[in-house]
Design an enzyme around this catalytic site. Structure first.
Site, PDB file in Angstrom:
ATOM      1  N   HIS A 230      -4.454   8.354  -5.608  1.00 21.87           N
ATOM      2  CA  HIS A 230      -5.483   7.392  -5.198  1.00 21.87           C
ATOM      3  C   HIS A 230      -6.880   7.959  -5.446  1.00 21.87           C
ATOM      4  O   HIS A 230      -7.801   7.217  -5.797  1.00 21.87           O
ATOM      5  CB  HIS A 230      -5.320   7.032  -3.723  1.00 21.87           C
ATOM      6  CG  HIS A 230      -3.987   6.453  -3.390  1.00 21.87           C
ATOM      7  ND1 HIS A 230      -3.569   6.260  -2.092  1.00 21.87           N
ATOM      8  CD2 HIS A 230      -2.966   6.026  -4.183  1.00 21.87           C
ATOM      9  CE1 HIS A 230      -2.349   5.742  -2.106  1.00 21.87           C
ATOM     10  NE2 HIS A 230      -1.967   5.602  -3.367  1.00 21.87           N
TER      11      HIS A 230
ATOM     12  N   HIS B 269       5.600   6.972 -10.289  1.00 17.21           N
ATOM     13  CA  HIS B 269       4.943   8.245 -10.573  1.00 17.21           C
ATOM     14  C   HIS B 269       5.692   9.073 -11.615  1.00 17.21           C
ATOM     15  O   HIS B 269       5.082   9.617 -12.540  1.00 17.21           O
ATOM     16  CB  HIS B 269       4.790   9.060  -9.287  1.00 17.21           C
ATOM     17  CG  HIS B 269       3.909   8.407  -8.271  1.00 17.21           C
ATOM     18  ND1 HIS B 269       2.612   8.027  -8.543  1.00 17.21           N
ATOM     19  CD2 HIS B 269       4.134   8.045  -6.977  1.00 17.21           C
ATOM     20  CE1 HIS B 269       2.085   7.471  -7.470  1.00 17.21           C
ATOM     21  NE2 HIS B 269       2.986   7.468  -6.505  1.00 17.21           N
TER      22      HIS B 269
ATOM     23  N   HIS C 118      -1.152  -2.340  -6.365  1.00 14.91           N
ATOM     24  CA  HIS C 118      -1.124  -0.940  -5.952  1.00 14.91           C
ATOM     25  C   HIS C 118      -0.374  -0.089  -6.980  1.00 14.91           C
ATOM     26  O   HIS C 118      -0.781   1.047  -7.257  1.00 14.91           O
ATOM     27  CB  HIS C 118      -0.486  -0.759  -4.580  1.00 14.91           C
ATOM     28  CG  HIS C 118      -0.574   0.663  -4.113  1.00 14.91           C
ATOM     29  ND1 HIS C 118      -1.725   1.211  -3.589  1.00 14.91           N
ATOM     30  CD2 HIS C 118       0.337   1.674  -4.159  1.00 14.91           C
ATOM     31  CE1 HIS C 118      -1.526   2.486  -3.329  1.00 14.91           C
ATOM     32  NE2 HIS C 118      -0.286   2.796  -3.670  1.00 14.91           N
TER      33      HIS C 118
END
Length: 318
Positions: A85, A271, A244
């Site tokens: 983030h 990820h 997101h």
């Protein structure tokens, strides 16, 4: 093209600090964005209780575990977790050089989005360092697949993301976000999207020592009957989830060590897939070239970029 493409490297004008808790550790932590010289890149400095410092460069070769978040480093004692983030904000705002000092093993989760990091960087502002910025331009498609998931880079005159997710959960289902990434697009369409999870997974995560800092203050939580538990609901109607996931992809690809010119597409990624796709790209020197522009304007096209020698730049090196 956006992303602050003014042709020159930047850093923050002065230090700025944020404090919060780690979403997995539940521990208090603070981070400070410090100015850095041109060519520094993004450096994380983990300050240990005894005063020792572990320094980690935010590049692909330093990525360790990617199971639940993106981790820099290869041992628990000398790593920094949940950097995605922060990196998304750094990348999207065009912050090239910064030393991020952290007092723990994990970034603070804040509200589960990138907004607090965007606001902190914009609070102090960026300054030009007068040295040309370099970019990684995709020159041919690179694709990886795993099971029913895939990710790929494709040549494109700009920086574009096309991210699609597909969950069995009827509340989420199949969602897609696609668009050219600029600082403005990131701030308005992606930065506020929060991390999310399922109530049914909470006890399992707690038992494994994860999600100890997770709460309704920093995560969108989906109940067993497929409803959002958070009183305020979703920040983006219905599709905060894919937004997101796109935010995560921006942060993960920032570990190229430079902004890229091309399109990144993924289906049911995450990820680990993002990290592996980036490694696949950087391991094929015929798939990209390092370029710079001598045209310091708000928008430039690929035709205005020129190829430059890569060795001294080498953002993907340790």
């Amino acid at each position: 093209m956006g992303l602050g493409l003014l042709g020159f490297q930047t850093t923050v004008s002065r230090p700025v600090t944020l404090s919060g808790i780690g979403v997995h550790s539940g521990a208090d932590v603070s981070i400070t964005f410090n100015p850095a010289e041109a060519g520094t890149g993004v450096i994380f400095q983990r300050v240990h209780d005894n005063g020792d410092v572990t320094e980690l460069k935010a590049v692909s070769s330093q990525v360790g575990n990617t199971d639940l978040c993106t981790v820099l480093g290869f041992s628990a004692a000398h790593s920094v977790a949940t950097i995605e983030h922060v990196m998304a904000a750094v990348y999207a705002l065009g912050l090239d050089n910064v030393v991020i000092e952290v007092t723990g093993a994990e970034m603070p989760i804040m509200d589960g989005s990138s907004v607090p990091f965007v606001e902190a960087i914009e609070q102090v502002g960026l300054v030009s360092l007068g040295v040309k910025r370099r970019y990684i331009r995709i020159t041919k498609p690179v694709r990886i697949e795993h099971g029913g998931s895939w990710c790929e880079f494709r040549p494109y005159d700009g920086t574009r993301f096309e991210v699609e997710i597909d969950f069995e959960c009827p509340l989420i289902g199949r969602q897609k976000w696609e668009g050219d990434l600029t600082a403005t697009v990131f701030k308005t369409e992606l930065s506020r999207a929060r991390t999310f999870g399922f109530m049914r997974d909470v006890e399992r995560l707690w038992a494994s020592g994860h999600a100890l800092g997770s709460s309704l203050e920093n995560s969108v939580v989906i109940s067993d009957d497929n409803t959002v538990i958070n009183v305020e609901g979703l920040r983006y109607t219905k599709d905060e989830f894919v937004r997101h996931k796109t935010l995560d992809a921006v942060g993960d690809l920032a570990l190229a060590g430079a902004q890229f010119i091309g399109c990144y597409r993924s289906y049911r990624g995450g990820h680990k897939m993002n990290a592996n796709a980036l490694k696949a790209l950087l391991s094929d020197p015929t798939a990209y070239e390092v370029v710079e522009t001598s045209t310091p304007r708000q928008r430039v096209t690929v035709r205005e970029f020129i190829a430059v020698s890569a060795p001294e730049f080498a953002p993907w090196s340790a």
